[in-house]
Design a protein around this motif. Sequence first.
Motif, PDB file in Angstrom:
ATOM      1  N   LEU A   1       0.834  -1.187   0.000  1.00 27.96           N
ATOM      2  CA  LEU A   1       0.000   0.000   0.000  1.00 27.96           C
ATOM      3  C   LEU A   1       0.865   1.231   0.000  1.00 27.96           C
ATOM      4  O   LEU A   1       1.924   1.272   0.589  1.00 27.96           O
ATOM      5  N   VAL A   2       0.357   2.220  -0.683  1.00 28.84           N
ATOM      6  CA  VAL A   2       1.068   3.479  -0.659  1.00 28.84           C
ATOM      7  C   VAL A   2       0.145   4.516  -0.067  1.00 28.84           C
ATOM      8  O   VAL A   2      -0.975   4.672  -0.482  1.00 28.84           O
ATOM      9  N   SER A   3       0.606   5.161   0.937  1.00 26.46           N
ATOM     10  CA  SER A   3      -0.183   6.257   1.474  1.00 26.46           C
ATOM     11  C   SER A   3       0.777   7.403   1.676  1.00 26.46           C
ATOM     12  O   SER A   3       1.775   7.493   0.991  1.00 26.46           O
ATOM     13  N   SER A   4       0.484   8.299   2.599  1.00 25.53           N
ATOM     14  CA  SER A   4       1.342   9.466   2.726  1.00 25.53           C
ATOM     15  C   SER A   4       2.768   9.034   3.040  1.00 25.53           C
ATOM     16  O   SER A   4       3.718   9.618   2.587  1.00 25.53           O
ATOM     17  N   SER A   5       2.926   7.996   3.826  1.00 26.83           N
ATOM     18  CA  SER A   5       4.272   7.488   4.006  1.00 26.83           C
ATOM     19  C   SER A   5       4.276   6.046   3.522  1.00 26.83           C
ATOM     20  O   SER A   5       3.366   5.291   3.790  1.00 26.83           O
ATOM     21  N   ILE A   6       5.338   5.671   2.832  1.00 23.01           N
ATOM     22  CA  ILE A   6       5.403   4.333   2.282  1.00 23.01           C
ATOM     23  C   ILE A   6       5.744   3.371   3.404  1.00 23.01           C
ATOM     24  O   ILE A   6       6.701   3.536   4.130  1.00 23.01           O
TER      25      ILE A   6
END
Lengths: 496, 288, 216
Positions: free
Chosen positions: B11-16
């Motif tokens: 998953l990629v979100s604000s922080s990897i």
Amino acid sequence: MNVKTRPHNNTRLKLSLWLALTGFIALLFADIDIHRASPSQELLRMGQGLMAPNFWSYREIASSAFNTLAFALQGMALASAAGFVLALLYRHPLVRGFCAFIRAIHELFWALIFIQLFGLSPLTGLLAIAIPYAGTLAKIYGELFEETEAAPRNNLLQSAGLSAFFYTTLPLAWRPLLQYTSYRFECAIRSSIVLGFVGLPTLGYHLETALGNGQYNDAAALLYVLLAIVLSLRWWLKKALLPGYLIAALIYLPPTAHFSWANIARFLSEDIIPAPLRNKTNTDYVAVFDWLAMLWQQQILPGVTSTLILSQIALLLTAILSLAWFPLNSRQFFSPLKRSLGDGFLIIARTLPEYLLAFIGLLLLGPSMLPAILALGIHNGAIIAHLLGRYSGELVLREDACTGINRYSYEILPRVYRQFLAFLLYRWEVIMRETAILGMLGIGTLGFYIDSAFEEFRFDRAMLLILCAAILNIIADILARTLRQRLHLRPSPETL
Amino acid sequence: MRLLTVLTALLVSSSISLSALAETFSFTAIPDQDESRLQERFGKVAAYLEKELGVKVKYVPVKSYAAAVTAFRNNQVQLAWFGGLSGVQARELVSGSEAIAQGYEDQFFVTYLIANKRSGLSKSNDFPADIANKTFTFGAKGSTSGRLMPEFYIREHFKKSPEQVFTRVGFSDDHSRTIALVQSGAYELGAVNYKVWEDELAAGIIDPSQVSVIWQTPSYPDYQWSIRGDVDARWGAGFKAKVKQTLLNISDAEILAAFPRQSFVEATNDDYQPIKDTAIAIGLMDAE
Amino acid sequence: MFELHKISLKYRKQTVLKDVSLTIRQGESVALVGPSGAGKSTLLKHLRSLQAAKVAWCPQHAGLVPMLSAYHNMYMGGLSRHSALYNLANLLRPLAIPKAELQTLAQSLALDAELYSRVDELSGGQQQRVAIGRALYQQQAIFIGDEPVSAVDAIQADKMLSLISQRHQTIVLALHDTEQALRVCQRIIGLKDGAIAFDLPSAQVTAEQLAALYQA
């Protein structure tokens, strides 16, 4: 050169008058009010933020900076490889058309499409940059190949084929090809940042949050990181290090995706089919016509109109600013010290993406076309002024040439005007592309309706509107090229 | 319809985060307020769910209402805190998904129309017809309280589109920004989620001398937790029911205050039929 | 080998040669002489085009790839003898066989010291010898050269020309130095005003004929 085919000063004057006239007429129809009670107060707060950047509140500064670079590196790697292969086939009209089409769709629009297919994943960011950039690079590479000297190739036996390309054409085109690719890498970093505004984890993601919430100290820190990355490029972007960077980028951010085939199948076979045609056994042409007529009247026509209005005003402002600013970077007007200050301003202005500038402008001035016009004018004006300044610096004037405003108007301006028009025409299509995109910030250009269609999950409408934006860009592309040919203008491709 | 297996679960979100494995249960929420508040609210929810469900739970922040729905659709998240409209849209796109819980207040939610003091408008019980020919900002384009319901009442009263009623129409993207824009005078009027208004009023963010409520809409159903239909296949039979019960059981005052809701109650897809009808009525969704 | 019958040739849309008839047989060495503008280059280009795949070609302007080494520029003559992959590998790093071949060739061209220098760093004479090397490395039976030694000093020029003679059955050269032409070739064709003024074995060409060729 044949005297008869050389364009008259007259033609150039006519083009200038046309540009000015359309710009001013567009201004009559534009919405350029300031809708903010106290822009100066907000500006003051921003200034205070810039003076006191807060590097500590964002743990994510580092990770988002790395993500920004990873998207740019991977996107450019794929784009230059694909662009290279396409350039080999660039003589083929089908390939030409294909490249024109994929680069006519802005990377943000590609991102919105790929988010539907692959979610907010690294693959989305990679493809959003790689696809339009491959189209642009194919064009530039193809033109560079075509412009190489033919003699070395003609002196070989004809059966040498592909080998002859690698021994003659490629080495001859290699230097400008590398130069342009590295310039394009800088653009890819800007694109990567802007992708953050639609949710990919780059610097833009946090910039949007910080600016939107008025946390200007945090925003300032992010801005400084952005500037540091782009301005330091020439020190760390080395050919020999590129493979290492690319591997690091692939390890740090593997281009994976979060998708299901069922979703992709549904998107392609159902979602993007015009609503009146969906789940119908027999085609109802009247319903399709009504659907098209409704979209034409409510979205396409107003979207295209404001895109044209805004881009013409922005073009006019770009022209004015670049003529006003180019002395800042010219040997003819300023000493090296003053010039480095002036050029510093120009470089910073061209480093900040117009999307970001427009976003800041909207916060300051409130919603109207004005922030978008200013953003496009400042960014593109700075690009042209920087190049034009450098160009004018190479002119040799006689010893007793006049100084100041007289030098500007009698000696320099007439000499650089042709080059100026060439740069301006090159930027025209870029401005058109960006104008459509700025609609996503709430200004009524095509991007506004495209964003709305995505927000409403009406992908059929989104695709049709994106197609319209692409057609608009292709027309601008063709028109600009025709004008350049008619005026015999040929600048370096660095400005594209 | 069973969705095919997910190719990869990074998953990629604000922080990897490389630690996010396939077993991580992820959820998102529509970004209706500024992000620091969302992080605070959903960080608490993630910790609570992780403890009660016994699986890794992750909150995935997104930039727009549409992005929340898309993440749900792509199985990037399995649970989401949607608004009325975004929930309807999401459940249309993911068959088998259902609304499982709503805030107690969401059964009878309202929208406030707010006005800058320079507009000269004051509070009324009837629909304020004198809002015509002023500037007006909605919230996000996909917001129920910030767009769908106010637009419905505006169209119903004037028999015209908002673009025809007002001299300028904008979309602020979230309720906090709507309040800030009207307070600063960038827009004379705005439509805002009443919960966000009261929350920020209590927090002292709003300057009541600059901006005030002039009208409130009749009530309608709004926010709810929606879950994908295929979670039982991944986390075992009964998982969906367990998530539902866990949400209904939230009694921690801190978590409830972060929403802010007094409690969570059961919800079903049918509860949101009126929202769907309204969306179709104003042309935001196509009738089937 | 080459048969022209009443042929007219144009250069940039202007007719430079009119109704020229000419036969060149295998094994001949022919020099074209005549004032500039007489149509020598045009005739040579035409001859080349008749047998494009069999002619080692050495043009008036070297037409090298300036950023590549002398080695790679000469190797280009042999591109069609190898696969594209082989050529690509040799571009990245010279391969053993062509390296040995070209080192020998460079020695005979007095280029051994410059073999791995970029050609844009070489003198005009050296560049011309690289172009000769490229033509020689094409390894064809026919050699067509347009002033192939114009930038090379007299002593070396003779060496180069005899090297060319040794390695090719049939030779057609344009030369501005008539002495040189008489020394190297068996047959001399004088061109003037778009026509053949004379076509004789070297031994029969007189000084008056040559002088008349260059008179206005």
